[in-house]
Design an enzyme around this catalytic site. Structure first.
Site, PDB file in Angstrom:
ATOM      1  N   HIS A  54      40.258  39.600 -35.267  1.00 56.21           N
ATOM      2  CA  HIS A  54      39.401  38.612 -35.860  1.00 56.21           C
ATOM      3  C   HIS A  54      38.904  37.720 -35.186  1.00 56.21           C
ATOM      4  O   HIS A  54      39.624  36.638 -34.775  1.00 56.21           O
ATOM      5  CB  HIS A  54      40.080  38.521 -37.281  1.00 56.21           C
ATOM      6  CG  HIS A  54      39.283  37.811 -38.288  1.00 56.21           C
ATOM      7  ND1 HIS A  54      39.739  36.459 -38.564  1.00 56.21           N
ATOM      8  CD2 HIS A  54      38.311  38.081 -39.034  1.00 56.21           C
ATOM      9  CE1 HIS A  54      38.712  36.047 -39.512  1.00 56.21           C
ATOM     10  NE2 HIS A  54      37.872  36.993 -39.828  1.00 56.21           N
ATOM     11  N   GLU A 105      36.319  41.827 -34.051  1.00 52.89           N
ATOM     12  CA  GLU A 105      35.522  41.584 -34.932  1.00 52.89           C
ATOM     13  C   GLU A 105      34.857  39.806 -34.572  1.00 52.89           C
ATOM     14  O   GLU A 105      35.492  39.153 -34.065  1.00 52.89           O
ATOM     15  CB  GLU A 105      36.209  41.210 -36.413  1.00 52.89           C
ATOM     16  CG  GLU A 105      35.066  40.892 -37.615  1.00 52.89           C
ATOM     17  CD  GLU A 105      34.943  39.460 -37.870  1.00 52.89           C
ATOM     18  OE1 GLU A 105      34.144  39.103 -38.800  1.00 52.89           O
ATOM     19  OE2 GLU A 105      35.690  38.499 -37.113  1.00 52.89           O
ATOM     20  N   ASP A 129      31.111  37.205 -35.537  1.00 53.84           N
ATOM     21  CA  ASP A 129      30.290  36.939 -36.268  1.00 53.84           C
ATOM     22  C   ASP A 129      29.126  36.336 -35.870  1.00 53.84           C
ATOM     23  O   ASP A 129      29.000  35.731 -34.829  1.00 53.84           O
ATOM     24  CB  ASP A 129      30.694  35.530 -37.243  1.00 53.84           C
ATOM     25  CG  ASP A 129      31.981  35.907 -37.757  1.00 53.84           C
ATOM     26  OD1 ASP A 129      32.314  36.538 -38.884  1.00 53.84           O
ATOM     27  OD2 ASP A 129      33.073  35.138 -37.459  1.00 53.84           O
ATOM     28  N   HIS A 146      30.920  31.475 -36.171  1.00 55.42           N
ATOM     29  CA  HIS A 146      31.174  31.664 -37.543  1.00 55.42           C
ATOM     30  C   HIS A 146      30.504  30.627 -38.399  1.00 55.42           C
ATOM     31  O   HIS A 146      29.867  31.015 -39.502  1.00 55.42           O
ATOM     32  CB  HIS A 146      32.721  31.812 -37.748  1.00 55.42           C
ATOM     33  CG  HIS A 146      33.121  31.949 -39.159  1.00 55.42           C
ATOM     34  ND1 HIS A 146      33.273  30.767 -40.026  1.00 55.42           N
ATOM     35  CD2 HIS A 146      33.215  33.104 -39.972  1.00 55.42           C
ATOM     36  CE1 HIS A 146      33.724  31.418 -41.323  1.00 55.42           C
ATOM     37  NE2 HIS A 146      33.440  32.944 -41.371  1.00 55.42           N
ATOM     38  N   GLU A 205      29.791  41.327 -37.870  1.00 57.13           N
ATOM     39  CA  GLU A 205      29.533  40.778 -38.990  1.00 57.13           C
ATOM     40  C   GLU A 205      28.110  39.814 -38.992  1.00 57.13           C
ATOM     41  O   GLU A 205      28.454  38.874 -38.275  1.00 57.13           O
ATOM     42  CB  GLU A 205      30.746  39.787 -39.468  1.00 57.13           C
ATOM     43  CG  GLU A 205      30.476  39.627 -40.942  1.00 57.13           C
ATOM     44  CD  GLU A 205      31.125  38.584 -41.545  1.00 57.13           C
ATOM     45  OE1 GLU A 205      32.480  38.558 -41.013  1.00 57.13           O
ATOM     46  OE2 GLU A 205      30.925  37.941 -42.482  1.00 57.13           O
TER      47      GLU A 205
HETATM   48  O1  G3P Z   1      34.440  40.481 -41.443  1.00 54.28           O
HETATM   49  C1  G3P Z   1      35.724  40.260 -42.149  1.00 54.28           C
HETATM   50  C2  G3P Z   1      35.913  38.786 -42.262  1.00 54.28           C
HETATM   51  O2  G3P Z   1      35.640  38.245 -40.757  1.00 54.28           O
HETATM   52  C3  G3P Z   1      34.880  38.092 -43.478  1.00 54.28           C
HETATM   53  O3  G3P Z   1      35.149  36.831 -43.527  1.00 54.28           O
HETATM   54  O4  G3P Z   1      34.466  34.234 -43.223  1.00 54.28           O
HETATM   55  O5  G3P Z   1      36.367  35.456 -41.720  1.00 54.28           O
HETATM   56  O6  G3P Z   1      33.632  36.003 -41.367  1.00 54.28           O
HETATM   57  P1  G3P Z   1      35.171  35.746 -42.521  1.00 54.28           P
HETATM   58 MG    MG Z   2      33.746  37.271 -39.850  1.00 55.54          MG
END
Ligand code: G3P
Ligand code: MG
Length: 262
Positions: free
Chosen positions: A23, A50, A52, A65, A124
């Site tokens: 993440h 993952e 952003d 993020h 994402e």
């Molecule tokens: O994609 C999963 C997670 O990353 C979603 O929440 O706020 O950590 O981007 P956030």
């Molecule tokens: Mg995320």
């Protein structure tokens, strides 16, 4: 030909049908969404990273993020207020540790270049980057970059903004997209109903939202589902037992250890 289910192909699939997702990279050990975090994820044998995506003022997809630069760089204000070259001048590592001083915010292109041939990505798209316009929007730009680096079979897009699913599926119905659960857009439907309505390929949600009822619904309908963000061994075990398809964690090394004991 569509894959069944339509999920990204993994480069380092250990064949157990469970996916270890780093993440924001291996973000417990490195500054989130930076190249060291992504390199760390690969070193820890994560099967997917993952990240952003937001857009710079001059329309370049960048990997970051928060909308605000205040917490994770030495800058201030909001990402979309700055051009790429201005964002590149910021330090996105020092907030974490002086060992990462001078780290830059990566572009999506830089991360794709790094990941191609190496590791699958969950891209994402942040709501703040999305508009109603498909042409030249963040989805089209990101998809083009993914294709430029030959990663179209190795990515899973997702977004809390369901317009992203619609736009991406219009641009390319074969590209894997997960519905990232957002209670304001879900109309109290069961996960399988939401996934069906948007022709999504998978369902992502927080461990806080994930109930036994949802687990059953997703299993019964054979829908891949990924749960975020889980760093405790106890929670990891519980979720693996319930049959989730994958877990987002800031500690991919720990998730591997837990998973290997099953
Ligand atoms: O994609 C999963 C997670 O990353 C979603 O929440 O706020 O950590 O981007 P956030
Ligand atoms: Mg995320």
């Amino acid at each position: 030909m569509a894959k069944d289910p339509n999920l990204p192909l993994l480069y380092s699939d250990d064949g157990d049908g469970f996916i270890v997702i780093a993440h924001r990279g291996a973000s417990a050990y490195y500054p989130e969404n930076t190249m060291p975090a992504f390199e760390g994820a690969v070193a820890m044998n994560a099967e997917m990273i993952e990240l952003d995506v937001l857009m710079s003022k001059d329309g370049v997809p960048v990997v970051f993020h928060d909308l605000s630069l205040d917490n994770h760089t030495d800058g201030n204000g909001y990402v979309p207020e700055y051009t790429l070259s201005e964002l590149k001048k910021l330090d996105s590592g020092s907030w974490f540790s002086k060992n990462y001083a001078g780290q830059q915010i990566p572009t999506l292109e830089e991360v794709l270049q790094f990941a191609a041939g190496k590791i699958a990505l969950n891209i994402e798209i942040k709501t703040e980057a999305v508009s109603d316009i498909i042409d030249g929007g963040v989805e089209q730009k990101s998809l083009e970059l993914v294709k430029q680096y030959g990663m179209e079979e190795h990515v899973l897009f997702s977004s809390f903004d369901y317009r992203v699913i619609k736009h991406l599926k219009k641009l390319d119905p074969t590209i894997p997209v997960a519905l990232l659960y957002n209670k304001h857009q879900s109309k109290n439907q069961l996960p399988h109903q939401q996934v069906r309505e948007f022709s999504a390929d998978a369902f992502n949600c927080s461990f806080r939202q994930f109930s036994k009822k949802w687990a059953r619904d997703l299993r019964e309908h054979g829908i891949p589902h990924f749960i975020y963000t889980v760093n405790s061994k106890r929670k990891m075990k519980k979720l693996i037992k319930s049959g989730v398809t994958g877990i987002f964690t800031n500690k991919p090394d720990v998730l591997h250890q837990v998973k290997d004991r099953f």
